[in-house]
Write an enzyme that holds these catalytic residues in place. Structure first.
Site, mmCIF file in Angstrom:
data_model
loop_
_atom_site.group_PDB
_atom_site.id
_atom_site.type_symbol
_atom_site.label_atom_id
_atom_site.label_comp_id
_atom_site.label_asym_id
_atom_site.label_seq_id
_atom_site.Cartn_x
_atom_site.Cartn_y
_atom_site.Cartn_z
ATOM 1 N N GLU A 170 0.845 -1.213 0.000
ATOM 2 C CA GLU A 170 0.000 0.000 0.000
ATOM 3 C C GLU A 170 0.877 1.259 0.000
ATOM 4 O OE1 GLU A 170 -3.282 -0.103 2.817
ATOM 5 O OE2 GLU A 170 -4.172 -1.791 1.739
ATOM 6 N N GLU A 292 -4.947 -8.684 -0.230
ATOM 7 C CA GLU A 292 -5.807 -8.319 0.903
ATOM 8 C C GLU A 292 -7.235 -8.204 0.397
ATOM 9 O OE1 GLU A 292 -4.535 -5.165 3.522
ATOM 10 O OE2 GLU A 292 -2.428 -5.691 3.211
HETATM 11 O O1 AHR Z 1 -5.424 -5.806 6.813
HETATM 12 C C1 AHR Z 1 -5.388 -4.636 7.553
HETATM 13 C C2 AHR Z 1 -4.696 -3.492 6.839
HETATM 14 O O2 AHR Z 1 -5.443 -3.134 5.717
HETATM 15 C C3 AHR Z 1 -3.327 -3.783 6.275
HETATM 16 O O3 AHR Z 1 -2.321 -3.645 7.213
HETATM 17 C C4 AHR Z 1 -3.197 -2.744 5.205
HETATM 18 O O4 AHR Z 1 -2.347 -3.162 4.178
HETATM 19 C C5 AHR Z 1 -4.618 -2.499 4.760
HETATM 20 O O5 AHR Z 1 -4.926 -1.161 4.724
#
Ligand code: AHR
Length: 479
Positions: A170, A292
């Site tokens: 991210e 994710e």
């Molecule tokens: O999964 C929780 C968080 O969500 C992670 O650390 C991040 O990459 C995303 O914003």
């Protein structure tokens, strides 16, 4: 629905069934790692119950150490004798103490016990090129070198196998608030030093877009496509939006459907990101890595807001099945995905409290769906399934697998499937909710479990099944 079982389709990568464990809340500490001296049964510090449960769903790959934590993680803090490891603050997640007791050696011990593959996420946001390059050397170098010698001194003779490496996380947000042009250049630079020391190729993953940031994908592909194997994508379902999100347990029918529709949005996201990738990579060499995904609700009342602990209901099971069916549909491009997160965080597979453990409805979907790992997807034709139903058909050796998810809240649906060729029914299993927020907790760990499914008949090669509301079914047939 007509299914041509003899027609060849793309392989559904087993890595679609990947998981993600971050140093966040009670995921790694308590949820997975309790330390060797714990009263909770463990092997080398890893909870035996959790390891066994994850092995049962054939976990293929585990991503670690973050998430946002990855871009703050300095791996050298997490090696050597436990008592000499640096204690730091986990600034991103609750400001709690991070002992660094779970580090590189512990992660690879976990991977060994799980019999899965390793996806390590490097630090671009606050780490140096040298630090990242030395981590790769420490993990994978077999010969004599400063890092390999240090690893040996710390008790690990042989290099580990690291199949996947993420160059930042991210980086448009918690990973450094970068613009895509800047990150694309950094990606090119950092990945140069992710060296391959042995025979095993490391699959390099560039940090990808947030949800529908198509410009990010465009810039990354334009400037760095030849230097990446995978490009990530993150998308979470929060029914009421990012600010308020919504409750995991307390919601009405309208919110149920908004949640399912938001899960279905993954289809459009992959279609559109993939179309941009096609311009630079028509052969689809580069995989989309959805490292994710899942539901993100308000934390359970009374729990640390930075720990992201939420309950998991039959609604989460619908989200899991809808999303996995979408990944299968895009099997030509989607190579790996990692649901967030494995234990006690967001859409978890497993919840723990002390020595107790429960498997969530999402866990059971991963169990029902594991038959699709590395199977060949089979397309269906002429389907006019109800709007609330999504499905996958796949084939492995002489077994055809049919999974159906009906996310209607009431009633059941009759489904008629004409297979080109099937013989016996090998197995028929399902989960079903009796109310929208049906779930398992520590007092009722088995409200949602996989049961035998019997409401079907196979006549010749025609299947007639009655699919209940709020259910996920997998039928297996011999061909
Ligand atoms: O999964 C929780 C968080 O969500 C992670 O650390 C991040 O990459 C995303 O914003």
């Amino acid at each position: 629905m007509k299914i041509l079982t003899k027609k060849k389709g793309p392989k559904i990568s087993k890595y679609i069934y990947g998981h993600f464990a971050e140093h966040l809340g009670r995921c790694v500490y308590e949820g997975i790692y309790v330390g060797k001296d714990s009263d909770i049964p463990n092997v080398n510090g890893m909870r035996t119950d959790v390891v066994e449960a994850l092995k049962n769903i054939d976990i293929p790959v585990l991503r670690w150490p973050g998430g946002c934590f990855a871009d703050e993680y300095h791996w050298k803090d997490g090696i050597g004798a436990l008592e000499s490891r640096k204690t730091i603050v986990n600034t991103h997640w609750g400001g709690v103490t991070e002992t660094n007791h779970f580090g590189t050696h512990e992660f690879f011990e976990l991977v060994r016990q799980l019999e899965c593959e390793a996806y390590v996420n490097g630090n671009v946001g606050s780490g140096t090129v040298q630090e990242m390059s030395e981590w790769v050397e420490y993990i994978t170098m077999g010969g004599t070198s400063p890092m390999a010698d240090w690893r040996r001194k710390n008790g690990q003779d042989e290099p580990w196998k690291m199949e996947f490496f993420g160059v930042g996380n991210e980086n448009w947000g918690c990973g450094g608030n970068m613009r895509p042009e800047y990150y694309a250049d950094l990606y090119r630079r950092y990945q140069t030093y992710v060296r391959q020391y042995g025979d095993d190729k490391i699959y390099k993953i560039a940090g990808g877009a947030n949800v529908d940031d198509y410009n990010w994908t465009e810039v990354l592909m334009k400037n760095a496509h030849s230097m990446m194997d995978g490009l990530s994508l993150h998308y979470y379902v929060h029914p009421q939006g990012w600010e308020k999100k919504g409750s995991a347990l307390d919601f009405d029918e309208a919110e149920w459907f908004v949640t399912c529709e938001k899960a279905d949005h993954m289809d459009e996201l992959i279609t559109r990101h993939s179309a941009i990738m096609d311009q630079y990579d028509p052969e689809k060499r580069i995989g989309i890595i959805v490292d994710e995904w899942g539901t993100w609700f308000n934390v359970e009342p009374g729990t640390n807001p930075g720990f992201l602990y939420q309950q998991n209901t039959i609604r989460d099971a619908m989200v899991a099945a809808i999303t996995l069916n979408i990944f299968h549909k895009h099997a030509e491009r989607v190579y790996m995905t990692n649901i967030a997160q494995t234990v006690n965080v967001l859409q978890a597979m497993i919840l723990t409290e002390g020595d107790k453990m429960v498997k969530t409805p999402s866990y059971h979907v991963f169990d029902l769906y594991k038959v699709h790992q590395d199977a060949e997807r089979i397309d269906s034709y002429g389907d006019d399934l109800p709007q609330t139903m999504t499905h996958t058909v796949s084939k492995k050796e002489n077994i055809v697998n049919l999974s159906l998810c009906n996310y209607a809240v009431t009633g059941s649906e009759q489904v008629i499937v004409d297979f080109e060729e099937v013989k016996n029914v090998k197995s028929a299993r399902y989960i079903v909710g009796d109310k929208m927020n049906a779930h398992n907790d520590f007092d009722h760990p088995e409200d949602i479990v996989i049961k035998e499914f019997s409401d079907f008949a196979l006549e010749g090669s025609t299947l007639k099944a009655t699919v209940p509301a709020m259910s996920v079914i997998t039928l297996q047939f011999e061909v």
